[in-house]
Write a protein that holds these residues in place. Sequence first.
Motif, PDB file in Angstrom:
ATOM      1  N   LYS A  99       0.804  -1.227   0.000  1.00 21.86           N
ATOM      2  CA  LYS A  99       0.000   0.000   0.000  1.00 21.86           C
ATOM      3  C   LYS A  99       0.833   1.271   0.000  1.00 21.86           C
ATOM      4  CE  LYS A  99      -0.751  -0.130   4.997  1.00 21.86           C
ATOM      5  NZ  LYS A  99      -1.750  -0.303   6.053  1.00 21.86           N
ATOM      6  N   THR A 100       2.077   1.221   0.480  1.00 21.18           N
ATOM      7  CA  THR A 100       2.933   2.414   0.505  1.00 21.18           C
ATOM      8  C   THR A 100       3.820   2.524  -0.732  1.00 21.18           C
ATOM      9  OG1 THR A 100       4.557   1.163   1.782  1.00 21.18           O
ATOM     10  CG2 THR A 100       2.999   2.521   3.025  1.00 21.18           C
ATOM     11  N   ALA A 101       3.676   1.597  -1.674  1.00 22.07           N
ATOM     12  CA  ALA A 101       4.523   1.567  -2.874  1.00 22.07           C
ATOM     13  C   ALA A 101       4.202   2.725  -3.815  1.00 22.07           C
ATOM     14  CB  ALA A 101       4.347   0.242  -3.610  1.00 22.07           C
ATOM     15  N   ASN A 102       5.260   3.240  -4.461  1.00 25.53           N
ATOM     16  CA  ASN A 102       5.119   4.267  -5.487  1.00 25.53           C
ATOM     17  C   ASN A 102       6.095   3.913  -6.594  1.00 25.53           C
ATOM     18  OD1 ASN A 102       5.314   6.586  -7.104  1.00 25.53           O
ATOM     19  ND2 ASN A 102       4.762   7.905  -5.408  1.00 25.53           N
ATOM     20  N   LEU A 103       5.569   3.474  -7.733  1.00 28.47           N
ATOM     21  CA  LEU A 103       6.417   3.073  -8.851  1.00 28.47           C
ATOM     22  C   LEU A 103       6.122   3.961 -10.046  1.00 28.47           C
ATOM     23  CD1 LEU A 103       7.314  -0.518  -9.853  1.00 28.47           C
ATOM     24  CD2 LEU A 103       7.015   1.239 -11.548  1.00 28.47           C
ATOM     25  N   GLN A 104       7.157   4.666 -10.506  1.00 30.16           N
ATOM     26  CA  GLN A 104       7.041   5.496 -11.695  1.00 30.16           C
ATOM     27  C   GLN A 104       7.914   4.877 -12.767  1.00 30.16           C
ATOM     28  OE1 GLN A 104       8.008   9.493 -10.559  1.00 30.16           O
ATOM     29  NE2 GLN A 104       6.266   9.658  -9.187  1.00 30.16           N
ATOM     30  N   GLY A 105       7.268   4.190 -13.688  1.00 35.07           N
ATOM     31  CA  GLY A 105       7.992   3.495 -14.741  1.00 35.07           C
ATOM     32  C   GLY A 105       7.185   2.312 -15.221  1.00 35.07           C
ATOM     33  N   ASN A 106       7.763   1.557 -16.115  1.00 37.83           N
ATOM     34  CA  ASN A 106       7.064   0.431 -16.724  1.00 37.83           C
ATOM     35  C   ASN A 106       7.392  -0.871 -16.019  1.00 37.83           C
ATOM     36  OD1 ASN A 106       6.090   2.262 -18.628  1.00 37.83           O
ATOM     37  ND2 ASN A 106       7.833   1.940 -19.975  1.00 37.83           N
ATOM     38  N   ILE A 107       6.408  -1.768 -16.007  1.00 44.62           N
ATOM     39  CA  ILE A 107       6.580  -3.087 -15.394  1.00 44.62           C
ATOM     40  C   ILE A 107       6.316  -4.161 -16.439  1.00 44.62           C
ATOM     41  CG2 ILE A 107       5.718  -4.728 -13.683  1.00 44.62           C
ATOM     42  CD1 ILE A 107       4.755  -2.452 -12.001  1.00 44.62           C
ATOM     43  N   ARG A 108       7.200  -5.169 -16.454  1.00 41.28           N
ATOM     44  CA  ARG A 108       6.972  -6.393 -17.247  1.00 41.28           C
ATOM     45  C   ARG A 108       7.056  -7.561 -16.281  1.00 41.28           C
ATOM     46  NH1 ARG A 108      10.720  -6.652 -22.406  1.00 41.28           N
ATOM     47  NH2 ARG A 108       9.553  -8.565 -22.605  1.00 41.28           N
ATOM     48  N   THR A 109       5.944  -8.285 -16.135  1.00 38.14           N
ATOM     49  CA  THR A 109       5.893  -9.412 -15.217  1.00 38.14           C
ATOM     50  C   THR A 109       4.691 -10.293 -15.539  1.00 38.14           C
ATOM     51  OG1 THR A 109       5.902 -10.053 -12.878  1.00 38.14           O
ATOM     52  CG2 THR A 109       4.528  -8.174 -13.474  1.00 38.14           C
ATOM     53  N   PRO A 110       4.764 -11.581 -15.239  1.00 31.82           N
ATOM     54  CA  PRO A 110       3.589 -12.426 -15.463  1.00 31.82           C
ATOM     55  C   PRO A 110       2.528 -12.276 -14.371  1.00 31.82           C
ATOM     56  CG  PRO A 110       5.437 -13.761 -14.749  1.00 31.82           C
ATOM     57  CD  PRO A 110       5.952 -12.364 -14.939  1.00 31.82           C
ATOM     58  N   VAL A 111       2.916 -11.856 -13.158  1.00 25.71           N
ATOM     59  CA  VAL A 111       1.977 -11.748 -12.032  1.00 25.71           C
ATOM     60  C   VAL A 111       2.192 -10.412 -11.324  1.00 25.71           C
ATOM     61  CG1 VAL A 111       1.254 -12.741  -9.829  1.00 25.71           C
ATOM     62  CG2 VAL A 111       1.998 -14.256 -11.683  1.00 25.71           C
ATOM     63  N   LEU A 112       1.096  -9.685 -11.087  1.00 28.83           N
ATOM     64  CA  LEU A 112       1.154  -8.421 -10.370  1.00 28.83           C
ATOM     65  C   LEU A 112       0.148  -8.450  -9.233  1.00 28.83           C
ATOM     66  CD1 LEU A 112       2.161  -5.453 -10.132  1.00 28.83           C
ATOM     67  CD2 LEU A 112       0.251  -4.834 -11.627  1.00 28.83           C
ATOM     68  N   VAL A 113       0.622  -8.144  -8.015  1.00 33.16           N
ATOM     69  CA  VAL A 113      -0.235  -8.054  -6.841  1.00 33.16           C
ATOM     70  C   VAL A 113      -0.168  -6.611  -6.355  1.00 33.16           C
ATOM     71  CG1 VAL A 113      -0.642  -8.880  -4.490  1.00 33.16           C
ATOM     72  CG2 VAL A 113       0.288 -10.447  -6.221  1.00 33.16           C
ATOM     73  N   VAL A 114      -1.332  -5.958  -6.248  1.00 31.44           N
ATOM     74  CA  VAL A 114      -1.370  -4.549  -5.873  1.00 31.44           C
ATOM     75  C   VAL A 114      -2.314  -4.361  -4.688  1.00 31.44           C
ATOM     76  CG1 VAL A 114      -1.827  -2.187  -6.644  1.00 31.44           C
ATOM     77  CG2 VAL A 114      -1.010  -3.885  -8.282  1.00 31.44           C
ATOM     78  N   GLU A 115      -1.788  -3.815  -3.585  1.00 27.90           N
ATOM     79  CA  GLU A 115      -2.633  -3.479  -2.446  1.00 27.90           C
ATOM     80  C   GLU A 115      -3.267  -2.109  -2.683  1.00 27.90           C
ATOM     81  OE1 GLU A 115      -0.399  -3.549   1.201  1.00 27.90           O
ATOM     82  OE2 GLU A 115      -0.197  -5.730   1.158  1.00 27.90           O
ATOM     83  N   GLU A 116      -4.432  -1.911  -2.093  1.00 24.31           N
ATOM     84  CA  GLU A 116      -5.112  -0.627  -2.191  1.00 24.31           C
ATOM     85  C   GLU A 116      -4.221   0.462  -1.604  1.00 24.31           C
ATOM     86  OE1 GLU A 116      -9.228   1.515  -0.686  1.00 24.31           O
ATOM     87  OE2 GLU A 116      -9.020  -0.650  -0.528  1.00 24.31           O
ATOM     88  N   GLY A 117      -4.037   1.537  -2.363  1.00 25.25           N
ATOM     89  CA  GLY A 117      -3.198   2.639  -1.915  1.00 25.25           C
ATOM     90  C   GLY A 117      -1.879   2.723  -2.678  1.00 25.25           C
ATOM     91  N   ALA A 118      -1.464   1.632  -3.299  1.00 19.41           N
ATOM     92  CA  ALA A 118      -0.225   1.640  -4.085  1.00 19.41           C
ATOM     93  C   ALA A 118      -0.404   2.532  -5.314  1.00 19.41           C
ATOM     94  CB  ALA A 118       0.140   0.227  -4.515  1.00 19.41           C
TER      95      ALA A 118
END
Length: 122
Positions: free
Chosen positions: A79-98
């Motif tokens: 939830k505290t994550a901040n990613l500015q950029g591109n992601i390449r992955t087979p699986v993505l898990v995102v908590e509310e607030g990220a």
Amino acid sequence: MARDEINAFLGAGTNYQGKLHFQGAVRIDGNFQGEVVSDGTLVVGQEAVVEGQIKVGQLVLSGNIQGEVEAKSKVVLHKTANLQGNIRTPVLVVEEGAVLEGQLLMGSLETASKESSKTDSD
């Protein structure tokens, strides 16, 4: 992941620049600028700031990343994550607030590479 599984720890209040290659798991709680390459797990702590290119087996993000991320198995954005950029992955898990500002390409990395080269040649 248990804390005792982490092979290296780059602590808070420290600054690193360059290339980071590792096996197993590494946790970054400071500032890192450069390139990270591993088949293992990169854990980015809540206060951490990472800038650059990341190619890992798995990414667990609670802090900040600016740059390109490629993960062979999974990316977890707490939830505290901040990613500015591109992601390449087979699986993505995102908590509310990220926060994710960029593009997401999912599927196996091999499939994604074939698709992007097919699109580039059209």
